[in-house]
Design a protein around this motif. Structure first.
Motif, PDB file in Angstrom:
ATOM      1  N   VAL A  12       0.861  -1.181   0.000  1.00 42.74           N
ATOM      2  CA  VAL A  12       0.000   0.000   0.000  1.00 42.74           C
ATOM      3  C   VAL A  12       0.900   1.235   0.000  1.00 42.74           C
ATOM      4  CG1 VAL A  12      -1.988   1.091   1.100  1.00 42.74           C
ATOM      5  CG2 VAL A  12      -1.548  -1.343   1.469  1.00 42.74           C
ATOM      6  N   GLY A  13       0.836   2.008  -1.066  1.00 41.43           N
ATOM      7  CA  GLY A  13       1.764   3.128  -1.236  1.00 41.43           C
ATOM      8  C   GLY A  13       2.941   2.645  -2.067  1.00 41.43           C
ATOM      9  N   CYS A  14       2.914   2.947  -3.359  1.00 41.20           N
ATOM     10  CA  CYS A  14       3.965   2.451  -4.268  1.00 41.20           C
ATOM     11  C   CYS A  14       4.866   3.600  -4.700  1.00 41.20           C
ATOM     12  CB  CYS A  14       3.331   1.761  -5.481  1.00 41.20           C
ATOM     13  SG  CYS A  14       2.354   0.337  -4.995  1.00 41.20           S
ATOM     14  N   GLY A  15       5.233   4.445  -3.743  1.00 46.72           N
ATOM     15  CA  GLY A  15       6.109   5.584  -4.037  1.00 46.72           C
ATOM     16  C   GLY A  15       7.566   5.208  -3.880  1.00 46.72           C
ATOM     17  N   ILE A  37      -1.040  -1.331  -4.556  1.00 45.51           N
ATOM     18  CA  ILE A  37      -2.193  -0.553  -4.084  1.00 45.51           C
ATOM     19  C   ILE A  37      -1.761   0.900  -3.919  1.00 45.51           C
ATOM     20  CG2 ILE A  37      -3.935  -0.324  -2.263  1.00 45.51           C
ATOM     21  CD1 ILE A  37      -3.018  -3.362  -1.548  1.00 45.51           C
ATOM     22  N   ASP A  38      -2.287   1.768  -4.756  1.00 40.57           N
ATOM     23  CA  ASP A  38      -1.943   3.190  -4.658  1.00 40.57           C
ATOM     24  C   ASP A  38      -3.012   3.999  -5.389  1.00 40.57           C
ATOM     25  OD1 ASP A  38      -0.634   5.825  -4.929  1.00 40.57           O
ATOM     26  OD2 ASP A  38       1.172   4.777  -4.272  1.00 40.57           O
ATOM     27  N   GLY A  39      -3.374   5.129  -4.790  1.00 42.28           N
ATOM     28  CA  GLY A  39      -4.365   5.996  -5.425  1.00 42.28           C
ATOM     29  C   GLY A  39      -3.817   6.699  -6.660  1.00 42.28           C
ATOM     30  N   PRO A  75       2.145   7.869   3.585  1.00 40.87           N
ATOM     31  CA  PRO A  75       2.591   8.907   4.528  1.00 40.87           C
ATOM     32  C   PRO A  75       2.218   8.563   5.981  1.00 40.87           C
ATOM     33  CG  PRO A  75       1.594   9.877   2.570  1.00 40.87           C
ATOM     34  CD  PRO A  75       1.344   8.407   2.473  1.00 40.87           C
ATOM     35  N   THR A  78      -1.272   8.384   7.714  1.00 37.92           N
ATOM     36  CA  THR A  78      -2.244   7.379   7.245  1.00 37.92           C
ATOM     37  C   THR A  78      -1.988   6.001   7.857  1.00 37.92           C
ATOM     38  OG1 THR A  78      -0.920   6.643   5.333  1.00 37.92           O
ATOM     39  CG2 THR A  78      -2.336   8.561   4.982  1.00 37.92           C
ATOM     40  N   LYS A  97       7.970   2.998   9.257  1.00 33.31           N
ATOM     41  CA  LYS A  97       8.215   3.906  10.377  1.00 33.31           C
ATOM     42  C   LYS A  97       7.689   5.300  10.030  1.00 33.31           C
ATOM     43  CE  LYS A  97      11.377   6.262   8.111  1.00 33.31           C
ATOM     44  NZ  LYS A  97      11.121   7.644   7.720  1.00 33.31           N
ATOM     45  N   GLY A 123       8.545  -1.193  10.322  1.00 35.48           N
ATOM     46  CA  GLY A 123       9.696  -1.131   9.416  1.00 35.48           C
ATOM     47  C   GLY A 123      10.861  -0.339   9.983  1.00 35.48           C
ATOM     48  N   ASP A 169      10.015  12.190  10.465  1.00 40.02           N
ATOM     49  CA  ASP A 169      10.475  11.545   9.234  1.00 40.02           C
ATOM     50  C   ASP A 169      11.805  10.815   9.447  1.00 40.02           C
ATOM     51  OD1 ASP A 169      10.607  10.875   6.471  1.00 40.02           O
ATOM     52  OD2 ASP A 169      11.946  12.566   6.115  1.00 40.02           O
ATOM     53  N   HIS A 173      14.563   6.470  12.730  1.00 45.44           N
ATOM     54  CA  HIS A 173      15.706   5.587  12.491  1.00 45.44           C
ATOM     55  C   HIS A 173      16.675   5.640  13.675  1.00 45.44           C
ATOM     56  CE1 HIS A 173      14.562   4.653   8.468  1.00 45.44           C
ATOM     57  NE2 HIS A 173      14.735   5.876   7.997  1.00 45.44           N
TER      58      HIS A 173
HETATM   59  N1  NAD Z   1      12.374   2.272   6.498  1.00 41.55           N
HETATM   60  C1  NAD Z   1      12.995   3.155   5.735  1.00 41.55           C
HETATM   61  O1  NAD Z   1      14.228   3.160   5.623  1.00 41.55           O
HETATM   62  C2  NAD Z   1      12.183   4.179   4.998  1.00 41.55           C
HETATM   63  C3  NAD Z   1      12.762   4.973   3.994  1.00 41.55           C
HETATM   64  C4  NAD Z   1      11.965   5.896   3.324  1.00 41.55           C
HETATM   65  C5  NAD Z   1      10.621   6.039   3.657  1.00 41.55           C
HETATM   66  N2  NAD Z   1      10.084   5.271   4.644  1.00 41.55           N
HETATM   67  C6  NAD Z   1       8.677   5.396   5.035  1.00 41.55           C
HETATM   68  O2  NAD Z   1       7.852   4.935   3.966  1.00 41.55           O
HETATM   69  C7  NAD Z   1       6.631   5.660   3.941  1.00 41.55           C
HETATM   70  C8  NAD Z   1       6.418   6.242   2.548  1.00 41.55           C
HETATM   71  O3  NAD Z   1       7.439   7.160   2.255  1.00 41.55           O
HETATM   72  P1  NAD Z   1       7.821   7.522   0.747  1.00 41.55           P
HETATM   73  O4  NAD Z   1       9.028   8.373   0.815  1.00 41.55           O
HETATM   74  O5  NAD Z   1       7.830   6.292  -0.089  1.00 41.55           O
HETATM   75  O6  NAD Z   1       6.562   8.429   0.318  1.00 41.55           O
HETATM   76  P2  NAD Z   1       6.030   8.715  -1.160  1.00 41.55           P
HETATM   77  O7  NAD Z   1       5.284  10.000  -1.081  1.00 41.55           O
HETATM   78  O8  NAD Z   1       7.113   8.565  -2.179  1.00 41.55           O
HETATM   79  O9  NAD Z   1       4.975   7.528  -1.428  1.00 41.55           O
HETATM   80  C9  NAD Z   1       3.777   7.413  -0.710  1.00 41.55           C
HETATM   81  C10 NAD Z   1       2.742   6.785  -1.637  1.00 41.55           C
HETATM   82  O10 NAD Z   1       1.575   6.470  -0.869  1.00 41.55           O
HETATM   83  C11 NAD Z   1       0.429   6.717  -1.691  1.00 41.55           C
HETATM   84  N3  NAD Z   1      -0.726   6.853  -0.803  1.00 41.55           N
HETATM   85  C12 NAD Z   1      -0.995   7.853   0.071  1.00 41.55           C
HETATM   86  N4  NAD Z   1      -2.123   7.588   0.763  1.00 41.55           N
HETATM   87  C13 NAD Z   1      -2.572   6.380   0.313  1.00 41.55           C
HETATM   88  C14 NAD Z   1      -3.696   5.571   0.647  1.00 41.55           C
HETATM   89  N5  NAD Z   1      -4.556   5.931   1.599  1.00 41.55           N
HETATM   90  N6  NAD Z   1      -3.861   4.398  -0.014  1.00 41.55           N
HETATM   91  C15 NAD Z   1      -2.977   4.012  -0.977  1.00 41.55           C
HETATM   92  N7  NAD Z   1      -1.889   4.745  -1.327  1.00 41.55           N
HETATM   93  C16 NAD Z   1      -1.698   5.910  -0.688  1.00 41.55           C
HETATM   94  C17 NAD Z   1       0.795   7.966  -2.475  1.00 41.55           C
HETATM   95  O11 NAD Z   1       0.002   8.091  -3.652  1.00 41.55           O
HETATM   96  C18 NAD Z   1       2.268   7.716  -2.786  1.00 41.55           C
HETATM   97  O12 NAD Z   1       2.450   7.052  -4.028  1.00 41.55           O
HETATM   98  C19 NAD Z   1       6.754   6.721   5.054  1.00 41.55           C
HETATM   99  O13 NAD Z   1       6.131   6.244   6.216  1.00 41.55           O
HETATM  100  C20 NAD Z   1       8.252   6.831   5.286  1.00 41.55           C
HETATM  101  O14 NAD Z   1       8.574   7.237   6.602  1.00 41.55           O
HETATM  102  C21 NAD Z   1      10.839   4.337   5.303  1.00 41.55           C
END
Ligand code: NAD
Length: 363
Positions: A12-15, A37-39, A75, A78, A97, A123, A169, A173
């Motif tokens: 969920v969230g393919c960013g 799964i991503d909007g 994010p 959510t 996280k 995570g 953010d 870590h």
């Molecule tokens: N563990 C790690 O080392 C690490 C590193 C980077 C990011 N993260 C975490 O990963 C998460 C995402 O960060 P990112 O940088 O990939 O963000 P990002 O903005 O690149 O991606 C987030 C994605 O979530 C989608 N989204 C938002 N709300 C949604 C919903 N309700 N249903 C489905 N999709 C939804 C968005 O469209 C977007 O594509 C954050 O919690 C961040 O803290 C962890």
């Protein structure tokens, strides 16, 4: 539960980060299907180019009947509602996280997962990193001597987030690393932060985590507003000092046989104030595997065996509590004891079966 074809995992969230989970989950033998799964259709479309035929959904509710487990890489604000919805549907959950943005939500997740009997994992990728495990081993073996101080820096230009500040953010870590190294959560915390380039969200912060039982303070510097990328943890002990630099791929950990010793009589002003010791710098061997792969494999193993994740819900809650206490400290400009946030008698932290606390040990 998983079919004979393997576990069906919904990302969920393919960013930025979710796309890495997609790659790693696809490589695991026990995973039968990875569902996107991503909007945002541009996000799923770019991944579909490398995985033709993969199923995609625009939101979690429509995907839930089609998966056994989910990874939430959306994010931070959510995380709690999405995780609660997945748990209510009986799905196993790996939440990125920070696990939640309030300790009340964190507690709700832990309770809901326990009641539903599903795996809840967070995570905290660095806790699955061989360099952190080595640093912990050095500390527990007493190689560094008595610990004086831990200092971390996680700096770069960006990536700014839109729903949380730099503390929520980046500092998860460092907080999870420090709790892992010391085997316990701090007693109190203090924060200073500023909104420089961003109007609303703090983009640089200095944080202090106090461990009075260990006579130790851990300092964290996080910033989205620094010209240099830095990912560093320094542990200073009475015997040796260790530096973990995550960007130094060939020598992530360096152990400095360096230190100082005060003179027998520090009132004697004819003597130098300190004697300095300069010894070898050693680079311990690390059996390094991609931490995200180790983490996601552990999640799948826990689902299959019913095992308890090393970074479980309580572990996630411990970090969220520290984050919340830091926010209060920032707002009220005072040190905040973690006990202020906790219901009577509860003190989450690393799984006691998994960790050895330094508090009360010989160190
Ligand atoms: N563990 C790690 O080392 C690490 C590193 C980077 C990011 N993260 C975490 O990963 C998460 C995402 O960060 P990112 O940088 O990939 O963000 P990002 O903005 O690149 O991606 C987030 C994605 O979530 C989608 N989204 C938002 N709300 C949604 C919903 N309700 N249903 C489905 N999709 C939804 C968005 O469209 C977007 O594509 C954050 O919690 C961040 O803290 C962890």
């Amino acid at each position: 539960m998983a079919t004979s074809q393997g576990i069906r995992v919904g990302i969920v969230g393919c960013g930025y980060w979710g796309s890495k989970h997609v790659r790693v989950m696809q490589s695991l033998a026990q995973v039968g299907e990875v569902v996107l799964i991503d909007g945002r259709s541009d996000r799923t479309a770019s991944l579909l180019r490398g995985m033709p035929g993969a199923r995609t959904f625009e939101d979690l509710p429509s995907a839930l009947p089609e998966v056994d487990a989910v990874v939430l890489a959306t994010p931070p604000t959510t995380h709690a509602p999405l995780a609660l919805a997945a748990i209510a549907a009986g799905k196993h959950v790996l939440v990125e996280k920070p696990m939640a943005t309030t300790s009340a939500d964190g507690r709700r997740l832990v309770e809901a997962a326990t009641e539903a009997g599903v795996t809840l994992m967070v995570g905290h990728t660095f806790e699955h990193n061989a360099a952190v495990a080595k640093l912990r081993q050095l500390i527990l073996q007493g190689d560094l001597g008595d610990l004086y101080n831990i200092d971390t820096a996680r700096l770069n230009l960006g990536l700014y987030q839109s729903d949380v500040n730099v503390i929520f953010d980046l500092a998860p870590h460092d907080i999870s690393i420090i709790i892992n190294l010391l085997g316990s959560a701090p007693a109190s915390v203090e924060a200073w932060a500023a909104c420089h380039a961003h109007r609303r969200l703090e983009d640089m912060a200095y944080l202090r985590l106090s461990y009075p039982e260990l006579n130790l303070t851990a300092n964290i510097h996080v910033s989205w507003l620094d010209p240099c990328k830095v990912r560093r943890v320094t542990v200073v002990g009475s015997r040796k000092m260790a530096v973990y630099d995550d960007l130094a791929v060939d020598e992530r950990i360096r152990v400095f046989d360096r230190g100082v010793t005060p003179p027998v009589d520090d009132q004697d002003l004819t003597q130098p104030p300190m004697a300095y010791r300069y010894g070898d710098i050693t680079v311990p061997y690390l059996d390094f595997e991609e931490p995200l792969l180790v983490q996601d494999k552990h999640f799948i193993d826990c689902i299959l065996t019913g095992g308890r994740p090393s970074t479980n819900g309580l572990n996630g809650l411990a970090v969220v509590e520290v984050l919340e206490a830091l926010q209060i400290s920032l707002r009220e400009r005072r040190p905040v004891a973690l006990d202020e946030l906790r219901p009577e008698g509860s003190r989450p932290g690393p799984d006691p079966e998994e960790s050895v606390s330094l508090i009360g040990s010989a160190l």
